[in-house]
Design an enzyme around this catalytic site. Sequence first.
Site, PDB file in Angstrom:
ATOM      1  N   LYS A 159      43.162  35.853  41.028  1.00  0.00           N
ATOM      2  CA  LYS A 159      42.114  34.951  41.522  1.00  0.00           C
ATOM      3  C   LYS A 159      41.220  35.757  42.466  1.00  0.00           C
ATOM      4  O   LYS A 159      41.417  35.760  43.689  1.00  0.00           O
ATOM      5  CB  LYS A 159      42.782  33.754  42.219  1.00  0.00           C
ATOM      6  CG  LYS A 159      41.955  32.497  42.228  1.00  0.00           C
ATOM      7  CD  LYS A 159      42.809  31.290  42.561  1.00  0.00           C
ATOM      8  CE  LYS A 159      41.992  30.094  42.994  1.00  0.00           C
ATOM      9  NZ  LYS A 159      41.040  29.598  42.004  1.00  0.00           N
TER      10      LYS A 159
HETATM   11  N1  PMP Z   1      41.521  28.719  36.035  1.00  0.00           N
HETATM   12  C1  PMP Z   1      40.589  29.011  36.968  1.00  0.00           C
HETATM   13  C2  PMP Z   1      39.478  29.934  36.610  1.00  0.00           C
HETATM   14  C3  PMP Z   1      40.679  28.432  38.242  1.00  0.00           C
HETATM   15  O1  PMP Z   1      39.752  28.718  39.176  1.00  0.00           O
HETATM   16  C4  PMP Z   1      41.734  27.547  38.531  1.00  0.00           C
HETATM   17  C5  PMP Z   1      41.835  26.916  39.888  1.00  0.00           C
HETATM   18  N2  PMP Z   1      42.587  27.692  40.769  1.00  0.00           N
HETATM   19  C6  PMP Z   1      42.690  27.285  37.531  1.00  0.00           C
HETATM   20  C7  PMP Z   1      42.541  27.882  36.293  1.00  0.00           C
HETATM   21  C8  PMP Z   1      43.859  26.380  37.779  1.00  0.00           C
HETATM   22  O2  PMP Z   1      44.797  27.000  38.621  1.00  0.00           O
HETATM   23  P1  PMP Z   1      45.722  26.156  39.610  1.00  0.00           P
HETATM   24  O3  PMP Z   1      46.373  25.107  38.815  1.00  0.00           O
HETATM   25  O4  PMP Z   1      46.700  27.149  40.137  1.00  0.00           O
HETATM   26  O5  PMP Z   1      44.835  25.605  40.655  1.00  0.00           O
END
Ligand code: PMP
Length: 315
Positions: A159
Amino acid sequence: MALDLLPYAYFEGQFVPIEEARVSLTTHALQYGTGVFGGIRGYLAEDGSAINIFRLPDHFRRLRNSARMVKINLPYGVEDLCELAIELTRRNEPTSNVYYRPFAYKSGQNLAPTMYGVADEFAIFMTRLNEYYTNTSGLQVMVSSWQRLPDVAIPSRAKISGSYINSSLANTEAKEYGFDEAIMLNERGKVSEGSASNLFLVRDGVLITTPVTASILEGITRRSIIQIARDMGIPFEEREVDRSELYIADELFFCGTGVQISGIGEVDKRPVGEEYPGPIMTALRNRFLDVVKGKVPEYREWLTPVPIASPIPAQ
Ligand code: PMP
């Protein structure tokens, strides 16, 4: 949506008023996107006496992995990070659902886009957060003309701040064309994910999501939904998905910390399935919302409760 900030942040090793958490124009992360971040939800207990933080250690494990992939030094272990988030919650005394934004970043200066010899910092701030989308009657989405960034260019499963240019381009294009959200294909032309969420579909009673090798971010909500679906006995497959499958899916939904479980009503101007909302998404969403609110004992270990000193009843 605008941030609705809580009064204190953790910044440069201290808890400070959010207005004092400021960085210089010359910050490497600001110039080059050399930061990694997280997004974590805390749900206000129904009697207002505590915030239940959802899968806090798992979010910090992913943050540490993101930092490791791009060589940002994060000198705190998972437990230290959890303690910081808990202490920040105590200081902010939230009276609503909240969202935590931890951020590990290159705080020093360097003209070169290098990770070496540039100082690192870690910060967390909090904002109030309820629904992510205003449209709750079935999102209208388009398949983006922007590809999801391939892992051979930038690690997609990390991320990384700079990576969100990719999400922003897709999201902005979708909004400009009058859609609520975008679905991105990857470099192989297979379905990847949304701009800030993972994607599930249902075909003939089988729940399907794209694999971790489809250039997706490895979402914690995605992992939670897979577990909940298995526990509910819903047939599940993790496999490659073609664009045309989106057009014939019975159900389609995004999931993520921000969007939680958000149903898709139309994709590329084709209605999804026969009815909206579909039965499998509805069952999963109801169960998920019970889980995050602490109503399901089997999943209590996913929650970190933080008692609030002066409880105010939830609205
Ligand atoms: N994909 C992207 C590109 C995101 O920004 C997010 C949000 N964090 C997710 C998937 C979902 O991840 P999570 O369930 O850990 O929030």
